[in-house]
Design an enzyme around this catalytic site. Structure first.
Site, PDB file in Angstrom:
ATOM      1  N   GLU A   1      -1.108  -8.985   2.238  1.00  0.00           N
ATOM      2  CA  GLU A   1      -1.227  -7.654   2.830  1.00  0.00           C
ATOM      3  C   GLU A   1       0.100  -7.333   3.544  1.00  0.00           C
ATOM      4  OE1 GLU A   1      -4.804  -6.960   5.306  1.00  0.00           O
ATOM      5  OE2 GLU A   1      -3.457  -6.057   6.775  1.00  0.00           O
TER       6      GLU A   1
ATOM      7  N   ARG B   1      -6.479  -0.918   2.097  1.00  0.00           N
ATOM      8  CA  ARG B   1      -5.128  -1.330   2.565  1.00  0.00           C
ATOM      9  C   ARG B   1      -4.045  -0.811   1.620  1.00  0.00           C
ATOM     10  NH1 ARG B   1      -8.244  -1.925   5.652  1.00  0.00           N
ATOM     11  NH2 ARG B   1      -8.850  -3.736   6.886  1.00  0.00           N
TER      12      ARG B   1
ATOM     13  N   SER C   1      -3.920 -10.395   9.411  1.00  0.00           N
ATOM     14  CA  SER C   1      -4.345 -10.935   8.111  1.00  0.00           C
ATOM     15  C   SER C   1      -3.145 -10.997   7.184  1.00  0.00           C
ATOM     16  CB  SER C   1      -5.399 -10.030   7.473  1.00  0.00           C
ATOM     17  OG  SER C   1      -6.469  -9.853   8.363  1.00  0.00           O
TER      18      SER C   1
END
Ligand SMILES: Cc1cc2nc3c(=O)[nH]c(=O)nc-3n(C[C@H](O)[C@H](O)[C@H](O)COP(=O)(O)OP(=O)(O)OC[C@H]3O[C@@H](n4cnc5c(N)ncnc54)[C@H](O)[C@@H]3O)c2cc1C
Length: 337
Positions: free
Chosen positions: A333, A162, A237
């Protein structure tokens, strides 16, 4: 080029938070993008894709440029591979479905991820054992400072979990306008090792799934687990799965021997953030209009009237609680604006 003032961004972010853009323009070509960059209506520029990876905590005091240019082109192909160039404003899931339709392999596990194609390299989007970096050859960026164009090879993007150079050294410096990917036309490398994929395929008695069957399976799994942003505001998320060192991990696993984990290397172990948040007692909890989804503790949800700050306060509360209980730091995130 229509530049609007004090435009609500409620429809432009998947949390559905009602913050405003000081100035707003939607650009449907690279030329329009450069024109907007040169317009000088505001000293700050803010790039908006599908709004599916951001938490707005305040009005955006900038010229918000909504990337909306489309196009998918074949650069070259042979019997085995196809090279495609895809414009940044294409919707990611629609692009994946285009590939499924053509039987181009490599992206099927990334079905149903919201957002724009141009944003995908930023956090090296990933799901079910596949990441963008596995197929990306390069991406094209336009410098916000001097409008020059640069092609970044896969290596130059410095992809990680990520993560990429566009979230670090080049954060806020380039606008990704186009990506180039290499996909298979036959002998597809199917990635169906994940337990839940295996279980779903077994239920349907499918042993050799087609790309379409893999995509449909992923869609089914995602729909059963993740809230639809059209029904309840969320950004997928909210936290990354933390990667901890051996020392931290040994302490943790001694206390929680049944905890799930994934060994990345000798020194790095990934622990599912969703498990930590659930164990810390937050799953399904609601604090005013900010909440934690009842099926997936990693997803924070917006019940209608919370402000971005209420969501952020909840995120901080979760982060603190996880740190106190497990000695592990979790980080968002989602981009906090
Ligand atoms: C229900 C749900 C499920 C999700 N599942 C996943 C998943 O499985 N895997 C995964 O990796 N992600 C997932 N996400 C997160 C999200 O979909 C991705 O991060 C996606 O790539 C974000 O794209 P976007 O266009 O919506 O980005 P935006 O939210 O519009 O922008 C995110 C950031 O990128 C910047 N930006 C946007 N476009 C550009 C550009 N062209 N150039 C430079 N900077 C830009 C913005 O300024 C902002 O800082 C999920 C989100 C939701 C809501």
């Amino acid at each position: 080029m229509l530049i609007e003032e004090n435009k609500s961004l409620k429809k432009y972010n998947t949390f559905g938070i009602d913050c405003a853009a000081r100035f707003f323009v939607s650009v449907s070509s690279k030329t329009a993008l450069i024109k907007a960059l040169k317009s000088n209506v505001h000293p700050n520029i803010f790039i908006l894709g599908g709004g599916s990876n951001m938490l707005l905590t305040k009005d955006v005091d900038a010229l918000v440029i909504h990337i909306n240019f489309k196009g998918i082109n074949i650069i070259s192909e042979d019997d085995n591979y196809v090279h495609l160039s895809v414009m940044g404003g294409e919707n990611w899931h629609e692009f994946v479905q285009y590939c499924i339709e053509k039987d181009y392999g490599g992206l099927e596990n990334l079905s149903l991820i919201p957002g724009n194609v141009g944003t995908a390299p930023l956090q090296n989007i990933g799901a079910y054992g596949v990441e963008l970096k596995d197929v990306l050859k390069s991406c094209q960026g336009i410098s916000i400072d001097d409008f020059s164009e640069k092609e970044f090879s896969n290596k130059e993007c410095q992809f990680g979990y990520r993560n990429s150079i566009f979230k670090n050294a080049l954060k806020g410096k380039y606008i990704i306008t186009e990506i180039k990917v290499k996909l298979t036309k036959n002998n597809h490398k199917k990635n169906i090792g994940y337990g839940v994929i295996q279980q779903e395929l077994a239920k349907m008695n499918i042993k050799e799934p087609s790309l379409r069957e893999i995509s449909e399976t992923i869609i089914k799994i995602r729909q059963s687990k993740l809230p639809d942003p059209n029904v309840i505001g969320n950004s997928g998320s909210f936290f990354k799965n933390p990667i901890v060192n051996r020392g931290v991990f040994e302490n943790f696993i001694k206390q929680y021997p049944k905890a799930p984990f994934y060994v990345i290397s000798e020194t790095e172990i990934k622990v599912p953030a969703g498990w930590l948040i659930e164990k810390a007692g937050f799953k399904g909890k609601r604090f005013g209009d900010a909440g934690v989804h009842e099926k997936q503790a990693l997803v924070l949800v917006y019940h209608g009237n919370a402000t971005g700050n209420e969501i952020l306060e909840l995120a901080d509360k979760i982060k603190k609680s996880v740190k106190e209980q497990f000695g592990i730091t979790i980080i968002p995130e989602v981009n906090i604006i």
